[in-house]
Design an enzyme around this catalytic site. Sequence first.
Site, short mmCIF file in Angstrom:
data_model
loop_
_atom_site.label_atom_id
_atom_site.label_comp_id
_atom_site.label_asym_id
_atom_site.label_seq_id
_atom_site.Cartn_x
_atom_site.Cartn_y
_atom_site.Cartn_z
N CYS A 153 56.65 67.10 21.78
CA CYS A 153 55.72 67.33 20.67
C CYS A 153 54.75 68.46 20.98
N CYS A 190 56.16 69.34 17.47
CA CYS A 190 55.16 69.27 16.40
C CYS A 190 54.09 70.36 16.46
N LYS A 208 55.30 74.08 16.16
CA LYS A 208 55.93 74.17 14.84
C LYS A 208 54.88 74.21 13.74
N TYR A 217 65.43 68.33 9.73
CA TYR A 217 64.02 68.66 10.00
C TYR A 217 63.86 70.00 10.73
N GLU A 264 62.52 73.45 8.96
CA GLU A 264 61.15 73.86 9.33
C GLU A 264 61.15 75.24 9.99
N HIS A 310 39.39 64.71 -8.99
CA HIS A 310 39.78 65.90 -9.74
C HIS A 310 39.00 67.09 -9.24
N GLU A 324 45.78 63.47 -7.23
CA GLU A 324 45.31 62.64 -8.35
C GLU A 324 46.44 62.22 -9.29
P1 FAD Z 1 59.15 63.46 24.87
O1 FAD Z 1 57.93 63.91 24.19
O2 FAD Z 1 60.38 64.25 24.68
O3 FAD Z 1 58.79 63.39 26.43
C1 FAD Z 1 59.72 63.06 27.42
C2 FAD Z 1 59.30 63.73 28.73
O4 FAD Z 1 60.03 63.13 29.83
C3 FAD Z 1 59.64 65.21 28.77
O5 FAD Z 1 58.52 65.94 29.27
C4 FAD Z 1 60.80 65.29 29.75
O6 FAD Z 1 60.90 66.53 30.38
C5 FAD Z 1 60.45 64.16 30.71
N1 FAD Z 1 61.58 63.64 31.48
C6 FAD Z 1 62.84 63.37 31.05
N2 FAD Z 1 63.56 62.82 32.06
C7 FAD Z 1 62.73 62.72 33.12
C8 FAD Z 1 62.89 62.20 34.45
N3 FAD Z 1 64.04 61.64 34.84
N4 FAD Z 1 61.85 62.26 35.30
C9 FAD Z 1 60.67 62.80 34.90
N5 FAD Z 1 60.46 63.29 33.66
C10 FAD Z 1 61.47 63.23 32.79
N6 FAD Z 1 57.43 64.42 15.45
C11 FAD Z 1 56.41 64.22 14.58
O7 FAD Z 1 55.92 63.09 14.48
N7 FAD Z 1 55.91 65.23 13.82
C12 FAD Z 1 56.40 66.48 13.88
O8 FAD Z 1 55.93 67.36 13.16
C13 FAD Z 1 57.47 66.73 14.78
N8 FAD Z 1 57.96 67.97 14.89
C14 FAD Z 1 58.97 68.19 15.77
C15 FAD Z 1 59.47 69.49 15.86
C16 FAD Z 1 60.50 69.77 16.72
C17 FAD Z 1 61.03 71.18 16.80
C18 FAD Z 1 61.04 68.73 17.53
C19 FAD Z 1 62.15 69.03 18.49
C20 FAD Z 1 60.55 67.44 17.46
C21 FAD Z 1 59.51 67.16 16.58
N9 FAD Z 1 58.97 65.89 16.45
C22 FAD Z 1 57.97 65.66 15.57
C23 FAD Z 1 59.48 64.76 17.25
C24 FAD Z 1 58.55 64.47 18.47
O9 FAD Z 1 58.36 65.65 19.21
C25 FAD Z 1 59.19 63.39 19.34
O10 FAD Z 1 59.47 62.27 18.55
C26 FAD Z 1 58.27 62.97 20.49
O11 FAD Z 1 57.90 64.05 21.29
C27 FAD Z 1 58.99 61.92 21.35
O12 FAD Z 1 58.17 61.51 22.41
P2 FAD Z 1 58.79 60.81 23.69
O13 FAD Z 1 57.64 60.30 24.49
O14 FAD Z 1 59.86 59.87 23.33
O15 FAD Z 1 59.53 61.97 24.51
P1 NDP Z 2 69.15 65.81 13.06
O1 NDP Z 2 70.04 65.00 13.92
O2 NDP Z 2 68.24 65.14 12.12
O3 NDP Z 2 70.03 66.85 12.20
C1 NDP Z 2 71.05 67.62 12.75
C2 NDP Z 2 71.50 68.66 11.74
O4 NDP Z 2 72.48 69.51 12.34
C3 NDP Z 2 72.16 68.06 10.50
O5 NDP Z 2 71.86 68.86 9.41
C4 NDP Z 2 73.66 68.14 10.86
O6 NDP Z 2 74.48 68.22 9.73
C5 NDP Z 2 73.70 69.46 11.61
N1 NDP Z 2 74.79 69.57 12.58
C6 NDP Z 2 75.08 68.72 13.59
N2 NDP Z 2 76.10 69.20 14.31
C7 NDP Z 2 76.47 70.38 13.73
C8 NDP Z 2 77.47 71.34 14.03
N3 NDP Z 2 78.27 71.19 15.06
N4 NDP Z 2 77.57 72.42 13.25
C9 NDP Z 2 76.75 72.58 12.20
N5 NDP Z 2 75.77 71.71 11.86
C10 NDP Z 2 75.64 70.61 12.63
O7 NDP Z 2 68.37 66.72 14.08
P2 NDP Z 2 67.02 67.53 14.14
O8 NDP Z 2 67.16 68.24 15.43
O9 NDP Z 2 66.73 68.35 12.94
O10 NDP Z 2 65.86 66.44 14.25
C11 NDP Z 2 65.85 65.46 15.29
C12 NDP Z 2 64.72 64.50 15.07
O11 NDP Z 2 63.49 65.12 15.48
C13 NDP Z 2 64.49 64.10 13.61
O12 NDP Z 2 65.28 63.00 13.26
C14 NDP Z 2 63.02 63.79 13.57
O13 NDP Z 2 62.80 62.43 13.80
C15 NDP Z 2 62.42 64.63 14.70
N6 NDP Z 2 61.65 65.73 14.08
C16 NDP Z 2 60.56 65.44 13.30
C17 NDP Z 2 59.89 66.43 12.64
C18 NDP Z 2 58.73 66.07 11.76
O14 NDP Z 2 58.23 64.97 11.85
N7 NDP Z 2 58.27 66.97 10.89
C19 NDP Z 2 60.28 67.83 12.76
C20 NDP Z 2 61.42 68.04 13.60
C21 NDP Z 2 62.09 67.01 14.23
P3 NDP Z 2 75.18 66.92 9.05
O15 NDP Z 2 74.15 66.32 8.12
O16 NDP Z 2 76.34 67.51 8.35
O17 NDP Z 2 75.57 65.99 10.17
#
Ligand code: FAD
Ligand code: NDP
Length: 511
Positions: free
Chosen positions: A75, A80, A83, A217, A221, A486, A491
């Site tokens: 995140c 998050c 982004k 997502y 985004e 408003h 609203e």
């Molecule tokens: P993470 O935050 O992934 O943390 C896991 C940590 O463990 C990492 O630092 C990793 O390197 C470490 N690790 C892994 N294995 C080991 C090991 N064996 N030993 C030591 N360390 C290790 N969520 C939202 O709510 N709002 C958003 O707007 C949003 N935007 C997102 C945008 C993007 C592009 C992405 C990819 C995700 C987004 N998410 C968003 C999802 C959110 O980031 C994740 O749900 C959240 O970070 C998950 O937290 P976590 O604690 O499960 O793992």
């Molecule tokens: P998702 O698993 O939600 O989506 C994957 C996308 O990639 C789908 O559109 C899928 O299509 C497509 N896809 C998968 N494989 C292929 C392939 N081989 N070729 C072409 N297209 C493919 O993944 P995201 O990484 O977008 O998000 C992961 C999670 O991270 C989300 O579920 C969300 O919880 C979290 N997140 C939250 C955000 C927020 O809160 N604003 C922002 C970003 C992430 P198809 O539908 O056809 O399978």
Amino acid sequence: MHRGPITEAAIAAAAVDPDIGGAAASYDWDLFVIGGGSGGLACAKAAAELGARVALADFVKPSPQGTKWGLGGTCVNVGCIPKKLMHTAALHGEAMKHMAPSFGWNVDPATLKLDWETLRSNVCDYIRSLNFGYSASLRSKNVKYLNVYARFQDPHTLELEDKNGTKTVVTARRVLLATGGRPTTLDIPGREHVITSDDIFFLERDPGRTLVVGASYVALECAGFLTGIGRTATVMMRSIPLRGFDADMANRAVDFMEQHGTAFVRGCVPVAITKDATDGTLRVEYENVSTKERGVLGPYDTVLAAVGRKPETAAIHLDKSGVRLHPTSGKVPTDHFERTNVPHIYAIGDIIEDGLELTPVAIHAGRALADRLYAGGKTVTEYRSVPTTVFTPLEYGCVGLSEEAATEKFGIIEVYHTNFKPLEWQLPHLDDNACYMKLIVNPMDSERIIGFHILAPNAGEITQAVAVAVRCRATKADFDATIGIHPTIAEDMTTLKVTKSSGASAEKAGC
Ligand code: FAD
Ligand code: NDP
């Protein structure tokens, strides 16, 4: 794992996991947290505040492109936070271009240009300040932070390896798995030219013309903010946008993006990527999934794969811990109390089966777990009616069920809806009726709200508040009885009259 009913007795029983290894005092740590992301940090700090002796390991393996970052997890570093900041950069640009002149600002839209290096370096500096803040807060809460990769040797013993390969061994009474996930990439020739969301926010060169593969997502985004900052973005979508969301809303979000400069290539997947030896640009051979016809797109400066994420569970030797994984997803099945099949090993966040990959969910689960384990707490994290927002150029926020899911669950539903145009869009004459909101109600249960969806500026802020109402089991009558503010976008939710079943138009003619 079977998630049975949540009862007082079950909650109490979950906090007294048997100590299969012997007396608690013989362990190095009461709780060892693997992963310093949203969930791990929250649990570690809360447990230490409650008196547990806690250590936390966090180690970031560089992405295949070599990008790496600091403490805080997905995140903070590659999710998050960067982004939302880049989404904000895009919104500022769009406002300056399309709105500012009609409010009297003397800006020339033609000369506006975003400097990628300034945006990237300011975002990265902010991330580094958060990394520093997290390690300081662990120190102040008495959590031992170890920048090491942790693997199991047995259910209570972990091997820790630092970046130099030096290994140490520790034991722990309880272990929390919070290792999160990492992006998957394309498995096609030329995959080495592809970046993921682990790279885009740290990219030292301007991303330029970008092909984004995927339509969920992350894909929408990223394509949205790239378009908004004036780069050319094309989304290659193999099926539908935002699978799992309300289909009508997902299509509206995509339509808005398309009308505002993002290109979409539908029903196609990339099959090969080649790099031009002279100028380094990329060409993408693609295939239509139905007709199997092939074509070539490009040139691109960047190909960004946003095709999903996989849990970080494969390399931590879970077999030695006895923790079972879901056979296909590789995620960790847990019960209502974040317990794995091994009683003293817990899992939270993105790695759990049937969870939600959202930061506030991981944080809530981490805090509630610590509270149950060390303070007799009774709070259990509920994985339903969790609000979320997709930060597309026009944000899409929702809580509760989609129309499809509501119909499947209840059979008969009613939908109150309206298109609208924010007051702020009137002077610049921006899109009429592009914004939209709907309340999905159960007519057999006092028109209780079972879903809320909104496509509008600041949808995340609005949806957060509506989530409280949905949690309190509000009905349509409660919304009607609430007096609006408003002039606001929100609203409209207090004056919804048009039902879908009436067939009447939801479009509005004026303010
Ligand atoms: P993470 O935050 O992934 O943390 C896991 C940590 O463990 C990492 O630092 C990793 O390197 C470490 N690790 C892994 N294995 C080991 C090991 N064996 N030993 C030591 N360390 C290790 N969520 C939202 O709510 N709002 C958003 O707007 C949003 N935007 C997102 C945008 C993007 C592009 C992405 C990819 C995700 C987004 N998410 C968003 C999802 C959110 O980031 C994740 O749900 C959240 O970070 C998950 O937290 P976590 O604690 O499960 O793992
Ligand atoms: P998702 O698993 O939600 O989506 C994957 C996308 O990639 C789908 O559109 C899928 O299509 C497509 N896809 C998968 N494989 C292929 C392939 N081989 N070729 C072409 N297209 C493919 O993944 P995201 O990484 O977008 O998000 C992961 C999670 O991270 C989300 O579920 C969300 O919880 C979290 N997140 C939250 C955000 C927020 O809160 N604003 C922002 C970003 C992430 P198809 O539908 O056809 O399978």
